[in-house]
Design a protein around this motif. Structure first.
Motif, PDB file in Angstrom:
ATOM      1  N   PHE A 337       1.136  -1.591  -0.165  1.00  0.00           N
ATOM      2  CA  PHE A 337      -0.010   0.126   0.374  1.00  0.00           C
ATOM      3  C   PHE A 337       0.844   0.904   0.227  1.00  0.00           C
ATOM      4  O   PHE A 337       0.513   2.312  -0.887  1.00  0.00           O
ATOM      5  N   ILE A 338       1.716   1.305   1.001  1.00  0.00           N
ATOM      6  CA  ILE A 338       3.111   2.618   1.253  1.00  0.00           C
ATOM      7  C   ILE A 338       3.441   2.685  -0.283  1.00  0.00           C
ATOM      8  O   ILE A 338       3.393   3.971  -0.720  1.00  0.00           O
ATOM      9  N   THR A 339       4.600   1.651  -1.035  1.00  0.00           N
ATOM     10  CA  THR A 339       4.795   2.058  -2.543  1.00  0.00           C
ATOM     11  C   THR A 339       3.296   2.736  -3.605  1.00  0.00           C
ATOM     12  O   THR A 339       3.920   3.081  -3.751  1.00  0.00           O
ATOM     13  N   GLU A 340       2.827   2.138  -3.260  1.00  0.00           N
ATOM     14  CA  GLU A 340       1.300   2.616  -4.347  1.00  0.00           C
ATOM     15  C   GLU A 340       0.738   4.093  -4.203  1.00  0.00           C
ATOM     16  O   GLU A 340       0.920   4.500  -4.808  1.00  0.00           O
ATOM     17  N   TYR A 341       0.586   4.248  -2.712  1.00  0.00           N
ATOM     18  CA  TYR A 341       0.756   5.139  -2.045  1.00  0.00           C
ATOM     19  C   TYR A 341       1.086   6.314  -2.583  1.00  0.00           C
ATOM     20  O   TYR A 341       0.781   7.648  -3.143  1.00  0.00           O
ATOM     21  N   GLU A 342       2.847   6.522  -2.499  1.00  0.00           N
ATOM     22  CA  GLU A 342       3.169   7.215  -2.663  1.00  0.00           C
ATOM     23  C   GLU A 342       3.419   7.440  -4.331  1.00  0.00           C
ATOM     24  O   GLU A 342       3.973   8.803  -4.481  1.00  0.00           O
ATOM     25  N   THR A 343       3.622   6.584  -4.991  1.00  0.00           N
ATOM     26  CA  THR A 343       3.563   6.197  -6.464  1.00  0.00           C
ATOM     27  C   THR A 343       2.422   7.637  -7.240  1.00  0.00           C
ATOM     28  O   THR A 343       2.877   8.335  -7.581  1.00  0.00           O
ATOM     29  N   THR A 344       1.780   7.051  -6.601  1.00  0.00           N
ATOM     30  CA  THR A 344      -0.270   7.740  -6.759  1.00  0.00           C
ATOM     31  C   THR A 344       0.131   9.693  -6.163  1.00  0.00           C
ATOM     32  O   THR A 344      -0.573   9.723  -7.127  1.00  0.00           O
ATOM     33  N   HIS A 345       0.456   9.816  -5.525  1.00  0.00           N
ATOM     34  CA  HIS A 345       0.573  10.794  -5.008  1.00  0.00           C
ATOM     35  C   HIS A 345       1.824  11.677  -4.809  1.00  0.00           C
ATOM     36  O   HIS A 345       1.987  13.111  -4.683  1.00  0.00           O
ATOM     37  N   LYS A 346       2.786  11.095  -5.757  1.00  0.00           N
ATOM     38  CA  LYS A 346       4.033  11.474  -6.144  1.00  0.00           C
ATOM     39  C   LYS A 346       4.690  12.583  -4.343  1.00  0.00           C
ATOM     40  O   LYS A 346       4.874  13.298  -4.700  1.00  0.00           O
ATOM     41  N   PHE A 347       4.423  11.612  -3.540  1.00  0.00           N
ATOM     42  CA  PHE A 347       4.403  12.384  -1.767  1.00  0.00           C
ATOM     43  C   PHE A 347       5.718  10.709  -1.140  1.00  0.00           C
ATOM     44  O   PHE A 347       5.090  10.716  -0.918  1.00  0.00           O
ATOM     45  N   PRO A 348       6.383  11.015  -1.276  1.00  0.00           N
ATOM     46  CA  PRO A 348       6.812  10.284  -0.554  1.00  0.00           C
ATOM     47  C   PRO A 348       6.725  10.792   1.110  1.00  0.00           C
ATOM     48  O   PRO A 348       6.974  11.762   1.444  1.00  0.00           O
TER      49      PRO A 348
END
Length: 758
Positions: A337-348
């Protein structure tokens, strides 16, 4: 015989003209004529009487006892110790008496009743309501009402006169009469300290009755109630769950001398250590206090209720922390989920934020803490989205200690949030108070630094054993107004999984509010290298320097006016905060100035004077100061006075519009409300305002510390204006809020809960 000054004299008199009446206690100064006086000699030609009366009208007749005294303003007059209204002896007098004393009876009705019964009117009404049915046009419903009002008026007036003559006020008399009824006087005389069981009647008030009834100052009932009041006062003023027996024994005499009525009698005598022990033994037997020894043998005295609260908190925590729960998500699911979340939101996410997600979803209970700009809100939203992604059917509850904080939580998450009280169905501090079971998958509680021991206990009691809990808060803020240091104790116990967010995000670093707040917590001052900044070009932080207190006052008014008139803010967007209530820069004085400027007197606005400190006007901004479960309005809620009116019975009703409701206050409950153009920093916790204005002045040094200022500044969303002295600010930054509250929650957690698994 010439009466001596101070000698008690029985009299009867008729009221001629009322000169002055004080609404708070019924004290009335009036001209009268004696209808019965035991001497032909009067020391003055102008008869002026004074005394306390529940109600008094011109032409009323009374009997009473008093003495001649020389008043420094009103001259030589007759001061009444007590007075009792006499039933008029003429038909005209009875008619007027009915109109004055029985609300709802007008001229025509009074005339009809008196025409029928004549001089026997009062006795006929008091004997039986059915007698009134003989009056032409009188219905059963109205007859019963007149009878009840006449009876209650007579009985209440006797009680009220007794209360007023013992230094109480109208509202105290009403509370006593409602609680004890017709037997109030007998019961008070038997044991004045029984009054302490009536809500809003405290030991100092009961002590006045006891002294007047010549109860000895070291009477065991006085010592018992004095100890309970000492514990209650310590709980409310210092936030302690217990006091040590040593402190109680050392301080009880000076405490009771300060708060009680026996000030002269205790100059050469004191309550002995043995008497304190005797009272404690009785209180233990009555299950009102508990004494528990700590590991060093120190005797700790709790009220029974708070001893239960402390132990139940630890019991519930142990269960929540140690018992395994069905996992919401596996480690792999959270990572994906975290990997997908960071990719989608472009916010690490920062590493600490990722830790917080794992911590929250893999522990029964956990804590997320950090200062402004460290990403607490984003972390909460990430946790919510993670739960929804992995388990779409999950039930998530969001709540906060206050209405303002829960509303803000709703705005930040897009989900409905409620107060803790509404979430768990909490209706007051009562032993039998049953809470609503909170079921589901996850509960997130924001602004957790504000949670006191009682609310925390009821919250833990209400949450189902399968629900995971995340407490979110900033432990650098001020502690809760109520007893305990819950968030700090939980973190410092090192037995509750905790993530501390420390990285300030780049966007937040542009804010002087955020950066200055972090600097003062680290002890960085205005004079230090890379110290506090007040760059006016950024338009978010201003420090206006002035040493003169009156100039600080005028600058505050000027800045509020400028934000409204020039920058287009509404008055409700601006909050003035002060660290103290008294003084030129305190809440009380500044509120008067703000009211005068921004809601001045007007022919179209009605007013109501509550007491010497408070008077309200339609349009005033006000704050609820305690939880009122009957009205469903809670400590810290801010609203505006919509109307001030009188109901059919002639009682004043003040309607206040809050964000989500309108509350009608009567003359008793309105005492719980204060003006809120200016509020204390403690009252501002859990709220955010576009603009915060705060005086920081050398006259406030006793109250100022870095945590207090930090809390005030972090209430602002857009702009902070501080007015006063940078020297006072720097001195405050040197002081930490080293609040120490006596509680064994941290120690009991550390001792009874298993260590966190590594």
């Amino acid at each position: 015989m010439i009466p001596k000054e101070g000698m008690d004299i029985p009299v009867k008199f008729e009221v001629v003209k009322i000169r002055k009446r004080f609404d708070t206690n019924g004290y009335t100064i009036f001209e009268a004529k004696f209808t019965d006086y035991p001497s032909t000699f009067l020391p003055t030609s102008e008869i002026v009487l004074a005394g306390n009366f529940p109600s008094i009208f011109e032409e009323d007749e009374f009997e009473g006892v008093g003495s001649w005294k020389n008043h420094n303003i009103y001259g030589y007059g007759f001061n009444l110790e007590w007075a009792k209204r006499l039933v008029p002896q003429t038909e005209k007098g009875i008619q007027e008496f009915l109109k004055r004393c029985v609300k709802g009876i007008g001229n025509k009705t009074a005339e009809k009743i008196v025409q029928h019964f004549g001089l026997q009117t009062i006795s006929q009404i008091e004997a039986d309501w059915k007698n009134l049915l003989k009056v032409p046009g009188m219905g059963e419903k109205r007859a019963k009402k007149i009878h009840e009002k006449m009876a209650s008026h007579k009985k209440y007036e006797d009680v009220a006169m007794y209360v007023l003559s013992n230094g109480g006020g109208y509202k105290t008399a009403l509370r006593i009469y409602e609680a004890l009824g017709d037997s109030a006087i007998i019961r008070i005389k038997e044991n004045p300290y029984s009054l302490c069981s009536i809500p809003k009647i405290s030991f100092p008030q009961a002590d006045k009755f006891a002294k007047n009834e010549r109860i000895p100052f070291h009477h065991i009932e006085r010592v018992k109630q004095g100890i309970l009041y000492f514990l209650e006062n310590d709980l409310k003023s210092k936030g302690n769950l217990y006091v040590t027996k040593r402190n109680l024994s050392q301080e009880i005499n000076s405490f009771l001398l300060h708060v009680g009525a026996f000030k002269d009698e205790t100059n050469h005598e004191f309550i002995s250590y043995g008497k304190v022990n005797e009272a404690l033994d009785m209180l233990i037997e009555e299950e009102k206090v508990v004494i528990e020894e700590d590991e060093e043998g120190v005797e700790c005295i709790y009220t029974k209720s708070y001893h239960v609260i402390e132990n139940q908190i630890v019991k519930h925590l142990k269960k929540l922390v140690e018992e395994s729960k069905t996992p919401i998500a596996t480690t792999q699911q959270i990572e994906e989920f975290i990997t997908e979340y960071e990719t989608t939101h472009k916010f690490p996410l920062a590493e600490k934020q990722k830790e917080a997600v794992f911590m929250a979803l893999q522990n029964g209970m956990s804590i997320l803490t950090g200062g402004p700009g460290t990403g607490k809100t984003q972390t909460i939203n990430t946790i919510i989205q993670c739960i929804r992604t992995i388990k779409p059917t999950a039930t998530i509850h969001l709540c906060a200690p206050t209405g303002k904080a829960s509303k803000r939580m709703t705005e930040l998450t897009g989900m409905e949030a409620m107060t803790i009280h509404r979430t768990i169905g909490l209706n007051g501090f009562q032993k039998e108070n049953k809470t609503t079971l909170v079921q589901g998958d996850f509960v997130i509680i924001d602004e957790s630094s504000m949670i006191d021991a009682f609310v925390f206990y009821k919250l833990l009691e209400a949450i189902d054993e399968d629900v995971r809990i995340l407490f979110v808060g900033d432990y650098e803020q001020l502690p809760s107004v109520g007893a305990g240091l819950i968030l700090r104790d939980l973190i410092n116990s090192k037995k509750i999984p905790t993530t501390v967010l420390t990285e300030i995000f780049r966007q937040a670093r542009e804010s002087q509010i955020v950066m200055n707040s972090h600097k003062i917590i680290k002890g960085i001052k205005t004079t230090d290298k890379d110290g506090l900044t007040f760059d006016t070009n950024k338009n978010d932080f201003y420090f206006i320097q002035t040493q003169n207190k009156l100039d600080v006052q005028s600058r505050i008014i000027e800045m509020v006016d400028r934000f409204v008139q020039v920058q287009g803010y509404k008055l409700r967007d601006i909050q003035v905060l002060s660290p103290m209530r008294k003084g030129d820069l305190g809440v009380w004085r500044l509120n008067r100035l703000m009211q005068q400027k921004f809601n001045p007197p007007s022919a179209t606005k009605k007013e109501w004077k509550v007491n010497e400190l408070n008077f309200f006007r339609e349009g005033d901004k006000v704050i609820q100061t305690v939880n009122n479960y009957d009205l469903e309005v809670f400590n810290g809620e801010v609203g505006y006075i919509h109307s001030i009116s009188r109901n059919k019975e002639g009682d004043t009703i003040v309607e206040v519009e809050f964000d989500d409701k309108t509350v009608a206050y009567d003359e008793l409950s309105i005492e719980e409300v204060e003006l809120a153009f200016v509020i204390t920093i403690h009252k501002s916790q859990g709220s955010e305002f576009p603009v915060v204005i705060m005086p920081i002045h050398s006259s406030q040094e006793g109250m100022l510390n870095k945590n207090l200022i930090y809390t005030a500044w972090t209430r602002a969303k857009e702009t902070v204006v501080s007015i006063g002295s940078k020297d006072a600010l720097d001195k405050a930054i040197d002081k930490t809020d080293n609040t120490i509250r006596f509680s064994k929650i941290k120690e009991k957690i550390a001792k009874q809960i298993l260590p966190i698994a590594s």
